[in-house]
Design an enzyme around this catalytic site. Structure first.
Site: not given
Ligand SMILES: CCCCCCC/C=C/C(=O)SCCNC(=O)CCNC(=O)[C@H](O)C(C)(C)COP(=O)(O)OP(=O)(O)OC[C@H]1O[C@@H](n2cnc3c(N)ncnc32)[C@H](O)[C@@H]1OP(=O)(O)O
Length: 208
Positions: A83-84, A15, A60
């Site tokens: 990994n939440e 997400l 997600g």
């Molecule tokens: C009772 C209910 C409670 C709540 C439930 C909620 C359920 C939640 C579900 C979810 O899905 S939460 C999201 C979890 N996602 C993550 O933890 C992933 C985080 N991202 C990463 O680990 C890495 O970005 C990656 C996917 C492994 C890719 O790594 P890479 O080195 O290729 O790229 P980055 O330089 O890290 O990222 C590029 C750019 O994108 C931004 N970003 C990455 N993931 C997200 C995300 N999920 N949401 C928003 N933005 C994200 C990251 O910050 C970088 O941004 P900029 O610095 O370029 O602006």
């Protein structure tokens, strides 16, 4: 239907964390309803669904993959898992239900508490993915597997899939609004917002 990504190295980053950070309760509810509907359609799809996991697949992203009928993941450095807890948030009950149906109770309990992210080989060993192949072979492998599944008479396959998934789908269907409200309340807690802020900062720091 094959789920794949156009972003090299990322199947799905889950997400949009920025949607959950410093948002309004109304926007959170709308965001969550959209996710619920997308998931109900995917998990409840009558189509054969396959995930071509050619990159990272956290949270997600892992839910998307687990909601398919079959998963092929690229070997190498990529990680998959719910990994939440590492973000200071909690996998919703329907994420948990799908993982329970995929890898069983014991592995789910460990995976969720630890917010574990698995390598492709680890994911294969616990049944989180069905096959691990070199990156270039992910899509051909999915296409080959799809041909096998297409040999099965569609009506029999669909009835089987529907009956296997009905209980989990009905559990969310029966409490969609309550779940959306709980999400909005939970995510806007000060402690949760603080954790999310720290997690976003850590992602940005990693990049610099
Ligand atoms: C009772 C209910 C409670 C709540 C439930 C909620 C359920 C939640 C579900 C979810 O899905 S939460 C999201 C979890 N996602 C993550 O933890 C992933 C985080 N991202 C990463 O680990 C890495 O970005 C990656 C996917 C492994 C890719 O790594 P890479 O080195 O290729 O790229 P980055 O330089 O890290 O990222 C590029 C750019 O994108 C931004 N970003 C990455 N993931 C997200 C995300 N999920 N949401 C928003 N933005 C994200 C990251 O910050 C970088 O941004 P900029 O610095 O370029 O602006």
């Amino acid at each position: 239907m094959v789920l794949a990504s156009a972003a090299p190295g990322i199947f799905s980053a889950g997400l949009d964390i920025l949607e959950m950070y410093q948002s309004t309760p109304e926007r959170c509810v709308a965001f969550w309803r959209a996710l619920q509907d997308a998931w109900l359609n995917l998990y409840g799809s009558r189509l054969i669904t396959m995930a071509a996991i050619e990159g990272h697949s956290p949270a997600g992203g892992c839910l998307l993959a687990m909601s398919c009928d079959y998963r092929v993941m690229a070997e190498g450095k990529f990680q998959i898992g719910l990994n939440e807890t590492k973000l200071g948030i909690v996998a919703p009950f329907w994420f948990t239900d799908v993982m329970l149906n995929t890898i069983g109770h014991r592995e789910t309990e460990k995976a969720l508490q630890l917010g574990a992210l698995y390598s492709a080989q680890q994911a294969l060993s616990i049944g989180l993915v069905d096959k691990v192949v070199p990156l270039a072979e992910v899509m051909p492998t999915v296409e080959g597997e799809l041909k096998n599944w297409l040999q099965i008479p569609a009506a029999a396959r669909v009835i089987t899939k529907t009956s296997m998934r009905k209980a989990v789908l009905d559990r969310l269907r029966s409490q969609k609004e309550k779940d959306a409200q709980f999400f909005a309340d939970f995510i806007n807690r000060d402690s949760v917002q603080k954790s999310l802020g720290m997690y976003i900062a850590s992602l940005q720091k990693k990049k610099n």
